[in-house]
Write a protein that holds these residues in place. Structure first.
Motif, PDB file in Angstrom:
ATOM      1  N   HIS A   1      18.975  23.421  28.546  1.00  0.00           N
ATOM      2  CA  HIS A   1      18.994  22.411  27.497  1.00  0.00           C
ATOM      3  C   HIS A   1      20.218  21.517  27.676  1.00  0.00           C
ATOM      4  O   HIS A   1      21.345  22.003  27.788  1.00  0.00           O
ATOM      5  N   ARG A   2      19.980  20.221  27.696  1.00  0.00           N
ATOM      6  CA  ARG A   2      21.070  19.252  27.668  1.00  0.00           C
ATOM      7  C   ARG A   2      21.253  18.826  26.219  1.00  0.00           C
ATOM      8  O   ARG A   2      20.327  18.339  25.578  1.00  0.00           O
ATOM      9  N   LEU A   3      22.445  19.040  25.701  1.00  0.00           N
ATOM     10  CA  LEU A   3      22.708  18.770  24.295  1.00  0.00           C
ATOM     11  C   LEU A   3      23.525  17.499  24.141  1.00  0.00           C
ATOM     12  O   LEU A   3      24.620  17.388  24.696  1.00  0.00           O
ATOM     13  N   ASP A   4      22.988  16.546  23.396  1.00  0.00           N
ATOM     14  CA  ASP A   4      23.778  15.389  22.986  1.00  0.00           C
ATOM     15  C   ASP A   4      24.604  15.780  21.767  1.00  0.00           C
ATOM     16  O   ASP A   4      24.406  16.841  21.171  1.00  0.00           O
ATOM     17  N   PHE A   5      25.532  14.922  21.385  1.00  0.00           N
ATOM     18  CA  PHE A   5      26.419  15.235  20.274  1.00  0.00           C
ATOM     19  C   PHE A   5      25.608  15.518  19.013  1.00  0.00           C
ATOM     20  O   PHE A   5      24.695  14.765  18.668  1.00  0.00           O
ATOM     21  N   LYS A   6      25.901  16.645  18.373  1.00  0.00           N
ATOM     22  CA  LYS A   6      25.255  17.127  17.153  1.00  0.00           C
ATOM     23  C   LYS A   6      23.858  17.699  17.385  1.00  0.00           C
ATOM     24  O   LYS A   6      23.197  18.125  16.435  1.00  0.00           O
ATOM     25  N   ASP A   7      23.386  17.724  18.648  1.00  0.00           N
ATOM     26  CA  ASP A   7      22.109  18.382  18.933  1.00  0.00           C
ATOM     27  C   ASP A   7      22.229  19.890  18.719  1.00  0.00           C
ATOM     28  O   ASP A   7      23.290  20.477  18.943  1.00  0.00           O
ATOM     29  N   HIS A   8      21.109  20.503  18.296  1.00  0.00           N
ATOM     30  CA  HIS A   8      21.080  21.944  18.095  1.00  0.00           C
ATOM     31  C   HIS A   8      20.383  22.635  19.263  1.00  0.00           C
ATOM     32  O   HIS A   8      19.456  22.100  19.858  1.00  0.00           O
ATOM     33  N   GLY A   9      20.841  23.840  19.563  1.00  0.00           N
ATOM     34  CA  GLY A   9      20.165  24.721  20.498  1.00  0.00           C
ATOM     35  C   GLY A   9      19.975  26.066  19.829  1.00  0.00           C
ATOM     36  O   GLY A   9      20.683  26.405  18.881  1.00  0.00           O
ATOM     37  N   THR A  10      19.022  26.854  20.318  1.00  0.00           N
ATOM     38  CA  THR A  10      18.715  28.139  19.699  1.00  0.00           C
ATOM     39  C   THR A  10      18.715  29.235  20.753  1.00  0.00           C
ATOM     40  O   THR A  10      18.146  29.074  21.835  1.00  0.00           O
ATOM     41  N   ILE A  11      19.379  30.356  20.427  1.00  0.00           N
ATOM     42  CA  ILE A  11      19.372  31.534  21.287  1.00  0.00           C
ATOM     43  C   ILE A  11      18.478  32.575  20.618  1.00  0.00           C
ATOM     44  O   ILE A  11      18.872  33.186  19.620  1.00  0.00           O
ATOM     45  N   PRO A  12      17.256  32.781  21.118  1.00  0.00           N
ATOM     46  CA  PRO A  12      16.340  33.743  20.487  1.00  0.00           C
ATOM     47  C   PRO A  12      16.858  35.173  20.594  1.00  0.00           C
ATOM     48  O   PRO A  12      17.682  35.492  21.467  1.00  0.00           O
ATOM     49  N   SER A  13      16.366  36.035  19.735  1.00  0.00           N
ATOM     50  CA  SER A  13      16.712  37.453  19.794  1.00  0.00           C
ATOM     51  C   SER A  13      16.301  38.032  21.142  1.00  0.00           C
ATOM     52  O   SER A  13      15.216  37.770  21.641  1.00  0.00           O
TER      53      SER A  13
END
Length: 230
Positions: free
Chosen positions: A61-73
């Motif tokens: 995932h490339r995250l721009d400023f304030k973008d969210h990412g999720t780490i699943p269980s």
């Protein structure tokens, strides 16, 4: 070995921390917010990589400023810092991340120190052992780094190491399989138990239907036999 104080971090802050595409004035303006007692707070950077047992499940995932990412269980993840970190050759650093994420089940599996002479972004290898997915946002305070003095300049150091800006592709090969967490395993067990219960219920219904059909057929044969005997 003595850990650096707030005052020492403030005095050397410009030498320790830089932010790509940001001026030293901006970095200096952020100093008070980034220094937390005797630690410097680092934020989530532009890359998040998730593990997976199949090619289509592995995600960068490339995250721009304030973008969210999720780490699943049950997933491993690589997260890179926004800031470029420098460690003097007469010091070393220790790293971790904020307790709020630990309480959710996130575990640091990447190591806990930074070598003398290091210069570059830091990549954290994390494992979500909790029952729920954990959300992170680019730019949010996430990591912590502490500095400690050595008794002299280290002759073996990372001065000549290439500055790390992105997640190295060699690291990605290390997390190409899933290692389910206890929570994820429990969900799978619950799902299998539900499927098994449904299958048993269907089997019971079929068995009862078969027994019922057998007795009905037997009763009809007995009645027919009695009628024929009259």
């Amino acid at each position: 070995m003595a850990f650096w104080s707030t005052q020492n971090l403030q005095e050397h802050f410009q030498e320790l921390i830089t932010i790509p595409n940001s001026s030293s004035a901006i970095v200096n303006a952020l100093m008070d917010d980034m220094i937390d007692c005797n630690a410097i707070t680092l934020s989530v950077g532009p890359e998040l990589y998730l593990s997976g047992d199949k090619e289509e499940h592995r995600k960068e995932h490339r995250l721009d400023f304030k973008d969210h990412g999720t780490i699943p269980s049950g997933k491993f993840a690589y997260v890179i810092t926004e800031e470029v970190v420098h460690v003097p050759t007469d010091a070393m650093a220790f790293i971790s991340f904020k307790a709020g994420y630990k309480f959710k089940g996130l575990i640091n599996v990447s190591g806990f120190h930074v070598d003398p002479g290091w210069h570059g972004r830091l990549v954290f290898s994390l494992f979500n052992a909790g029952p729920n997915a954990i959300s992170i946002q680019r730019g949010e305070p996430f990591f912590l780094i502490w500095y400690a003095d050595l008794n002299e300049h280290s002759s073996q150091n990372k001065v000549n190491t290439k500055c790390q800006i992105n997640i190295n592709s060699k690291l990605i090969d290390n997390i190409n399989r899933d290692v389910p967490s206890p929570g994820a395993l429990q969900k799978r067990i619950d799902t299998l138990e539900g499927k098994l219960s449904n299958q048993l219920a269907k089997s019971r219904l079929i068995l009862l239907s078969g027994i019922g059909a057998f007795f009905i057929s037997l009763t009809l044969l007995i009645i027919r036999y009695q009628i024929n005997s009259l």
